[in-house]
Design a protein around this motif. Sequence first.
Motif, short mmCIF file in Angstrom:
data_model
loop_
_atom_site.label_atom_id
_atom_site.label_comp_id
_atom_site.label_asym_id
_atom_site.label_seq_id
_atom_site.Cartn_x
_atom_site.Cartn_y
_atom_site.Cartn_z
N ARG A 44 68.12 43.59 50.31
CA ARG A 44 66.70 43.64 50.63
C ARG A 44 66.42 44.78 51.60
O ARG A 44 67.15 44.95 52.58
CB ARG A 44 66.25 42.33 51.28
CG ARG A 44 66.44 41.09 50.42
CD ARG A 44 65.55 41.10 49.19
NE ARG A 44 65.62 39.83 48.49
CZ ARG A 44 65.09 39.61 47.29
NH1 ARG A 44 64.47 40.59 46.66
NH2 ARG A 44 65.19 38.42 46.73
N TYR A 62 47.88 38.82 55.32
CA TYR A 62 47.45 40.00 54.56
C TYR A 62 46.25 39.57 53.73
O TYR A 62 46.32 38.64 52.93
CB TYR A 62 48.57 40.49 53.65
CG TYR A 62 48.18 41.65 52.77
CD1 TYR A 62 48.26 42.96 53.26
CD2 TYR A 62 47.74 41.45 51.48
CE1 TYR A 62 47.91 44.04 52.45
CE2 TYR A 62 47.38 42.51 50.66
CZ TYR A 62 47.46 43.80 51.16
OH TYR A 62 47.10 44.86 50.36
N ASN A 299 51.74 38.34 46.88
CA ASN A 299 52.14 39.20 45.77
C ASN A 299 53.61 39.62 45.87
O ASN A 299 53.97 40.77 45.58
CB ASN A 299 51.24 40.44 45.71
CG ASN A 299 49.80 40.08 45.43
OD1 ASN A 299 49.51 39.13 44.72
ND2 ASN A 299 48.88 40.86 46.00
N VAL A 301 55.45 39.91 48.53
CA VAL A 301 55.80 40.63 49.76
C VAL A 301 55.70 39.68 50.94
O VAL A 301 54.68 39.02 51.14
CB VAL A 301 54.88 41.85 49.99
CG1 VAL A 301 55.21 42.53 51.33
CG2 VAL A 301 55.00 42.84 48.84
N TYR A 303 55.47 39.22 54.92
CA TYR A 303 55.12 39.88 56.16
C TYR A 303 55.62 39.01 57.31
O TYR A 303 55.30 37.82 57.37
CB TYR A 303 53.62 40.10 56.26
CG TYR A 303 53.08 41.01 55.18
CD1 TYR A 303 53.05 42.39 55.36
CD2 TYR A 303 52.62 40.49 53.97
CE1 TYR A 303 52.57 43.23 54.36
CE2 TYR A 303 52.14 41.33 52.96
CZ TYR A 303 52.12 42.70 53.17
OH TYR A 303 51.65 43.53 52.18
N LYS A 314 58.22 44.00 56.82
CA LYS A 314 57.74 43.85 55.44
C LYS A 314 58.96 43.79 54.52
O LYS A 314 59.82 44.69 54.55
CB LYS A 314 56.85 45.05 55.07
CG LYS A 314 56.34 45.03 53.64
CD LYS A 314 55.49 46.27 53.38
CE LYS A 314 55.01 46.31 51.92
NZ LYS A 314 54.19 47.53 51.66
N ASP A 316 59.84 43.30 50.51
CA ASP A 316 59.31 43.26 49.15
C ASP A 316 60.32 42.55 48.24
O ASP A 316 61.40 43.06 47.95
CB ASP A 316 59.05 44.68 48.64
CG ASP A 316 58.23 44.70 47.36
OD1 ASP A 316 58.20 43.68 46.65
OD2 ASP A 316 57.62 45.75 47.06
N THR A 318 59.91 41.85 45.13
CA THR A 318 59.78 42.27 43.73
C THR A 318 60.71 43.41 43.37
O THR A 318 60.86 43.76 42.20
CB THR A 318 58.34 42.68 43.41
OG1 THR A 318 58.00 43.88 44.14
CG2 THR A 318 57.36 41.58 43.79
N LYS A 319 61.34 44.01 44.37
CA LYS A 319 62.21 45.16 44.13
C LYS A 319 63.67 44.74 44.05
O LYS A 319 64.08 43.74 44.64
CB LYS A 319 62.04 46.19 45.24
CG LYS A 319 60.64 46.80 45.27
CD LYS A 319 60.53 47.82 46.37
CE LYS A 319 59.14 48.47 46.39
NZ LYS A 319 59.00 49.46 47.47
#
Length: 319
Positions: A44, A62, A299, A301, A303, A314, A316, A318-319
């Motif tokens: 990550r 967010y 979405n 992500v 935070y 942060k 993510d 999704t990556k």
Amino acid sequence: MIKNILIACSLIFLISCGSSKTNETTTTDTTTKASVKPSDIKQRNIEVISVEGTVLPESIKYKNGKLYIANLGDANAPKDGFILVANADGRNPKKLFEGELDSPKGFSFLTDDIIIIPDQVNDSSLLGNIVLASIKDNKVIAKLEVPNSKFLNDTVVINPTTVAVTDTGANSVYFINVKNNSELSLANTATGIVGANGIALIDGILYVAGSTFGGDANGGNVYTLNTDGSGVTIWKDRKLGAGALDGIAVYNGLLYVSDWGQDLANGNASVWAYDMNTKNVVDKISGDLSGAADIDLVNGVIYVPELTTGKIRKIDLTK
């Protein structure tokens, strides 16, 4: 007292923490009590969003392309807390409700403009207020003192007229009525939720991260209850991580919970992931995380406000 101890620890950590890189790569830690399959191990990238003006950031949201951050402010000064709003990249920060809040924590949006904030007073009473405020007008609309509260912490909107609020010190969840976005009243209380901290509404059920922050070594479990306050149940009876749980959220069938880590020390924090069906731990995001407080997950992500370093992280997924 609970709040003073927590803030004192935070200030010590702020002084003692060292510098960190803007981007860190971390791997899943497999040395957890619950097994993590090798296939679930991921790398990550943990980014830092630089937001000037953060002071003990405890909670983050967010919303509509902007970051909203609840800051405890100076623990020794009355009415020194505030909400900071900035662009998603941290630029153009602006303080809201200055001089109106003591130690705002896990706030929620009732509408795009109206937020509800649990606010702990800065004195030894540990009493708290539920605050209704307008972002557009930068104005507090109403305040409701919660009698016998001990550490108001997080909120979740059940519907436009009902909000659940956790009390870590009182091991409780309060249900607040909201009338016409202008009046607040206490409806009922659910008890027996040890160290009630982060709270989320998932498929009509409330999930609560129980924390050792309440002063009870038996904290650190995840609880569920109905939206009317009934049916309090320990969803996961094994203490998660160090038990210093804070924020809670769901994404893609996984329940994510932030944990300050052993002795609340910098660099020991993690974000754990439970499989919602098996209740097994399937991921542990760690590395240089510190004081991981009330997270938001939008979405894919995450935070993370770091209360002990003042940084915003942060991650993510999704990556």
